[in-house]
Design a protein around this motif. Structure first.
Motif, PDB file in Angstrom:
ATOM      1  N   LEU A 175       0.673  -1.167  -0.193  1.00 17.77           N
ATOM      2  CA  LEU A 175       0.007  -0.063   0.022  1.00 17.77           C
ATOM      3  C   LEU A 175       0.867   1.215  -0.119  1.00 17.77           C
ATOM      4  N   VAL A 176       2.069   1.237   0.920  1.00 16.83           N
ATOM      5  CA  VAL A 176       2.860   2.328   0.739  1.00 16.83           C
ATOM      6  C   VAL A 176       3.818   2.580  -0.579  1.00 16.83           C
ATOM      7  N   TRP A 177       3.746   1.434  -1.230  1.00 17.62           N
ATOM      8  CA  TRP A 177       4.518   1.403  -2.509  1.00 17.62           C
ATOM      9  C   TRP A 177       3.412   1.834  -3.546  1.00 17.62           C
ATOM     10  N   GLY A 178       2.341   1.709  -3.058  1.00 22.69           N
ATOM     11  CA  GLY A 178       1.129   2.143  -4.428  1.00 22.69           C
ATOM     12  C   GLY A 178       1.051   3.798  -4.522  1.00 22.69           C
ATOM     13  N   ARG A 179       1.656   4.505  -3.496  1.00 19.11           N
ATOM     14  CA  ARG A 179       1.573   5.841  -3.603  1.00 19.11           C
ATOM     15  C   ARG A 179       2.210   6.374  -4.882  1.00 19.11           C
ATOM     16  N   TRP A 180       3.115   5.544  -5.435  1.00 15.53           N
ATOM     17  CA  TRP A 180       3.975   6.206  -6.595  1.00 15.53           C
ATOM     18  C   TRP A 180       3.105   6.266  -7.645  1.00 15.53           C
ATOM     19  N   ILE A 214       9.228   3.220 -13.919  1.00 14.10           N
ATOM     20  CA  ILE A 214       8.005   2.721 -14.258  1.00 14.10           C
ATOM     21  C   ILE A 214       7.768   1.516 -13.444  1.00 14.10           C
ATOM     22  N   TYR A 215       6.828   1.787 -12.431  1.00 13.89           N
ATOM     23  CA  TYR A 215       6.767   0.779 -11.125  1.00 13.89           C
ATOM     24  C   TYR A 215       5.605  -0.217 -11.556  1.00 13.89           C
ATOM     25  N   PHE A 216       5.359  -0.755 -12.705  1.00 14.08           N
ATOM     26  CA  PHE A 216       4.459  -1.819 -12.659  1.00 14.08           C
ATOM     27  C   PHE A 216       4.547  -2.891 -11.920  1.00 14.08           C
ATOM     28  N   ASP A 217       3.629  -3.683 -11.626  1.00 16.91           N
ATOM     29  CA  ASP A 217       3.831  -4.948 -10.810  1.00 16.91           C
ATOM     30  C   ASP A 217       4.586  -5.750 -11.521  1.00 16.91           C
ATOM     31  N   ALA A 218       4.540  -5.849 -12.764  1.00 14.12           N
ATOM     32  CA  ALA A 218       5.403  -6.697 -13.806  1.00 14.12           C
ATOM     33  C   ALA A 218       5.817  -5.893 -14.986  1.00 14.12           C
ATOM     34  N   ARG A 219       7.197  -5.841 -15.341  1.00 13.04           N
ATOM     35  CA  ARG A 219       7.350  -5.001 -16.510  1.00 13.04           C
ATOM     36  C   ARG A 219       8.645  -5.783 -17.179  1.00 13.04           C
TER      37      ARG A 219
END
Length: 364
Positions: A175-180, A214-219
Motif C-alpha cells: 500500500l505504501v509502494w502504491g503511492r508512486w 516505471i513501477y508496474f507490478d510486472a514490467r
C-alpha cells in the motif's frame, strides 16, 4: 529452461534496539574496500540509507538459486556487522523510523518532486527476473500473468507493522509502494510496440523522472532480457524467496505457452486487479483472497491451489513441482512472514523481539 534471478531489499537495523540504522553508505564503502574496487557481488544501495539490495546471478536450477540467496544474505549480514548493524528481511520496519534518503542527484530529485511519498518510502520488496526470448514474448507474458500477481503478493506478505503499530494488513508495504504514480496493475498491452509507446507516453507527461520509475507490478527489465515481477514483499525466509521465484518462472512459462498457442489474455480490468491486490495485501494467506478465475472471494489455500494448478505443467517440466508443494505446505501452516511476525509479538518482547527474530531467520 528459463533463467531466473532475484533482487531482495533488506533492512539495516541496530542489533540491540532493533531500530533501523542509516549506515548503508558505510556498509557499501567497507564492502568496496574489502573487495578491492567493487561493492561485492550483488550488493547495492537503495532509496533510503536504512536498506541494502542484494541480487543473485541468473540460474536455471532452484537449488542453485536457493544457495545464492543464502550466500547473498550472509554476505550482506557480514558487511552490515562491520558497520555495527544487522540485516533483516522485513518489508517494513516494525519500529518507528524517520528514514534518511541516500546520497545522489537522482535521489534528491525524487525527494524534491515526490515529497512525503519519497520521505516515508522505507519499504523492502523482492523482484524476480525470468528470462524471455524477446520483448514481444515478454509483453505477451505480462498480458497473461496479470490475474495471478495478487496471489504472489499474498504468499510473500511480510509487512504487518508500520511506525510501531499493527497496520491491520499483512502487506502494508504494497500500500505504501502504491503511492508512486506508476505503481500497480496495468492494462493489456497487446504488443511490444504498444508497451513501449505507453511507457514513452507516461514519460512525456513529465510526472516520472525516467524509465526507472516505471513501477508496474510486472514490467520488461530495463537492463536484462527478462520479465521483472515486482509485486512481492521481501520474504522473511530464503526458502520463501525461492518459492516465489519458482512460481514466477512457472507463470512466465505458462503464459508464453498460451501465447504461442494463440490463447488470448484473460479480460481482467485494472479495477478488478487493484481490488484483488488490495485484498491480498489485507489478507495475506490468513483469510480470503479474490479468486483470479471466478473473481469471487475464496479461502487463500483454495486460491493458492488454483495458482499451482494453473502452472502445474511448467513446474513439472522444470522439476520444481515437489519443491513448490513442500514450500507451500510450510508457508501456509505458519501464515507466511506476516503470520510469523505477529506470532513472535504475541510471545512477548515487543516489536524489538520481532526484529531480532527476523535477523535470525534472514540468514538461518
Amino acid at each position: 529452461m528459463r533463467s531466473v534471478g532475484v533482487e531482495e531489499e533488506l533492512l539495516l537495523v541496530d542489533p540491540g534496539t532493533g531500530n533501523p540504522r542509516a549506515v548503508a553508505g558505510t556498509v557499501l564503502a567497507r564492502a568496496e574496500a574489502a573487495d578491492d574496487g567493487g561493492a561485492g557481488p550483488g550488493l547495492e544501495k537503495e532509496l533510503q540509507r536504512e536498506q541494502l539490495e542484494i541480487a543473485t546471478r541468473p540460474t536455471t536450477a532452484m537449488t542453485d538459486l536457493a544457495a545464492e540467496v543464502r550466500e547473498r544474505r550472509a554476505m550482506a549480514a557480514e558487511q552490515a556487522r562491520s558497520a555495527g548493524a544487522e540485516v533483516a528481511a522485513l518489508a517494513t520496519s516494525p519500529l518507528p523510523v524517520d528514514p534518511f534518503l541516500s546520497d545522489g542527484r537522482r535521489y534528491r530529485k525524487v525527494a524534491a518532486e515526490f515529497g512525503l511519498t519519497a520521505q516515508e518510502q522505507l519499504t523492502c520488496g523482492c523482484h524476480v527476473h525470468v528470462g524471455v526470448a524477446s520483448d514481444e514474448e515478454g509483453v505477451a507474458v505480462l498480458d497473461r500473468i496479470r490475474p495471478w500477481l495478487a496471489t504472489l503478493l499474498a504468499l510473500s506478505a511480510n509487512s504487518p507493522f508500520w511506525q510501531g503499530q499493527d497496520s491491520g494488513y499483512n502487506s502494508y508495504r504494497s500500500l505504501v509502494w502504491g503511492r508512486w504514480p506508476s505503481a500497480g496493475a496495468v492494462e493489456v498491452f497487446g504488443s511490444a510496440k504498444e508497451y513501449h509507446a505507453q511507457v514513452q507516453a507516461m514519460l512525456e507527461t513529465d510526472t516520472l523522472l525516467d524509465t526507472g520509475m516505471i513501477y508496474f507490478d510486472a514490467r520488461l527489465s530495463r537492463n536484462y532480457p527478462t520479465v521483472e515481477i515486482r509485486v512481492a514483499d521481501v520474504c522473511l525466509e530464503a526458502g520463501d524467496t525461492v518459492l516465489i521465484a519458482a512460481l514466477a518462472r512457472g507463470l512466465v512459462e505458462t503464459a508464453a505457452r498460451a501465447w504461442r498457442a494463440g490463447e488470448p489474455p484473460a479480460p481482467a480490468t485494472v479495477g478488478m486487479l487493484r481490488l484483488a491486490a488490495w485484498r491480498a495485501a489485507k489478507s495475506g494467506v490468513s483469510d480470503r483472497l479474490v479468486h483470479p478465475l471466478r473473481w469471487k472471494p475464496a479461502p487463500a489455500p483454495v486460491v493458492v491451489g488454483a495458482l499451482v494448478a494453473h502452472v502445474h505443467d511448467a513446474l513439472s517440466d522444470a522439476g520444481d513441482l515437489a519443491l513448490v508443494r513442500a514450500s507451500l505446505d510450510r508457508l501456509l501452516s505458519r501464515g507466511g512472514g506476516a503470520g510469523r511476525q505477529r506470532e513472535t509479538l504475541a510471545r512477548g518482547g515487543g516489536l524489538r523481539a520481532v526484529v531480532a527474530d527476523a535477523v535470525e531467520r534472514t540468514v538461518s
